[in-house]
Write an enzyme that holds these catalytic residues in place. Sequence first.
Site, PDB file in Angstrom:
ATOM      1  N   GLY A  13      -6.090  10.618 -11.989  1.00  0.00           N
ATOM      2  CA  GLY A  13      -6.033   9.258 -11.445  1.00  0.00           C
ATOM      3  C   GLY A  13      -7.299   8.935 -10.688  1.00  0.00           C
ATOM      4  N   GLN A  15      -7.664  -4.605   1.964  1.00  0.00           N
ATOM      5  CA  GLN A  15      -6.451  -4.971   1.221  1.00  0.00           C
ATOM      6  C   GLN A  15      -5.915  -6.326   1.680  1.00  0.00           C
ATOM      7  OE1 GLN A  15      -4.536  -1.362   2.318  1.00  0.00           O
ATOM      8  NE2 GLN A  15      -5.165  -0.250   0.485  1.00  0.00           N
ATOM      9  N   ILE A  72      -7.912   5.443  -4.288  1.00  0.00           N
ATOM     10  CA  ILE A  72      -7.646   6.689  -3.566  1.00  0.00           C
ATOM     11  C   ILE A  72      -8.243   7.873  -4.318  1.00  0.00           C
ATOM     12  CG2 ILE A  72      -5.819   8.283  -2.857  1.00  0.00           C
ATOM     13  CD1 ILE A  72      -4.116   5.895  -2.128  1.00  0.00           C
ATOM     14  N   THR A 105       0.848  -1.186   0.000  1.00  0.00           N
ATOM     15  CA  THR A 105       0.000   0.000   0.000  1.00  0.00           C
ATOM     16  C   THR A 105       0.888   1.242   0.000  1.00  0.00           C
ATOM     17  OG1 THR A 105      -0.083   0.311   2.399  1.00  0.00           O
ATOM     18  CG2 THR A 105      -1.607  -1.309   1.452  1.00  0.00           C
ATOM     19  N   CYS A 106       0.265   2.413   0.054  1.00  0.00           N
ATOM     20  CA  CYS A 106       1.061   3.639   0.059  1.00  0.00           C
ATOM     21  C   CYS A 106       1.870   3.768   1.351  1.00  0.00           C
ATOM     22  CB  CYS A 106       0.166   4.859  -0.130  1.00  0.00           C
ATOM     23  SG  CYS A 106      -1.145   5.020   1.089  1.00  0.00           S
TER      24      CYS A 106
END
EC number: 1.2.1.70
Length: 419
Positions: free
Chosen positions: A193, A124, A197, A57-58
């Site tokens: 994008g 996730q 998110i 993930t980020c």
Amino acid sequence: MEDYNISRGKHFYTIGLSYKKADAEIRGHFSLSDEGKKNLLQQAKVEGIDGLIVTSTCNRTEIYGFAQHPFQLIKLLCEHTHGTVEEFEKVAYVYKNKEAISHMFRVGTGLDSQILGDFEIISQLKIAFLQSREAGVGNPFLERLINAVIQASKRIKNETQISSGATSVSFASVQYILKNFENPAEKNILLFGTGKIGRNTCENLVKHTKNDHITLINRTKDKAERIAGKFNLTVKDYVDLQAEIREADILIVATGAQNPTITKELIYNKKDLLILDLSIPKNVADDVMDLPGVTLIHLDHLSQMTDETLERRKQSIPQAKEIIREIETEFIQWLETRKFAPTIKALKKKLKAMKDAEIDFQRRKISDFNDSQAEIISDRIIQKIMNHFANHLKGDSNSTDESLELIQKMFQLEEPVRK
């Protein structure tokens, strides 16, 4: 973990890195695309690993899995990312067995998130397990563990205030806009994008800024159109990106690419421009800050923002930890039963063989022998015996190993076969 008969791997490990010690650039080096995760899982299976989950993930990249040594998992990660072992060792963590289990509970319930109470990680983890199962490396232990973490996450969300209010990376970006622009509803906002998110950010923008002239751009236009249709927003083609940046007051980048999608050459701003980069790896080149009037904010800065919502959430940490302790204890109790499962299975097989031999003997000895009644009675006796043994082993974990050895000797059972 080798005593629990759940994997060929000797121990269960968590290896990874997160926002706590690794900055955005280093996290970007170890970031895994969907294709990268798939390739890693396939290689793990080829190498004989029978239980593995990968998340990227980020805020973190982690591998949960069984191995003889953690370097097996570290090697897999480095081979499928741009990161090196030397980089990993400087910022990484390695947890083993029950500590690795506890870590997954902390992560999956939002206690270890960069923004406290951010529950996006649990979905996730669910997806990661499904990918592992599809690749043939999602064993029953991992399934049971994931389900326990999901249960803890649901209870914490329902029974505490740790997820109260809207707090996430996407909301933090909107908070930043609200605090730094007097009239955000009048600003030209460009969202580049429209992944997860990006979608969440778009919803928060519409809800909190009351801005109805937000423009969306995505490489795949139809994805942007689906979101735009929901909020009656404008969609532009990818080829229009440079022109739209020129008109924007605020550019939000959530593209999820492995390399920068916004470079210095794209920006010819005629007014001040705020760029919020919500991507890992960074999707905005650092040198855009050299341009006059451009302010670049990365998600690490946004995640450090504290407000009343986060302070309120901190008050729920003790209650959340108590829920985790309760469910984690139940999981460990189940795990302990795996120690004696093979012995119980072998004992039941031995008693059944003794029963069959005795019934066969009595059948030949007694002319009107009732097979069905004998089967019912003897099966009930065997089940009662099995229950006694199982309850004894469950109730006295301190002497489980000695009890198992005694049962094996007493009934001359074969040694349980390790996986």
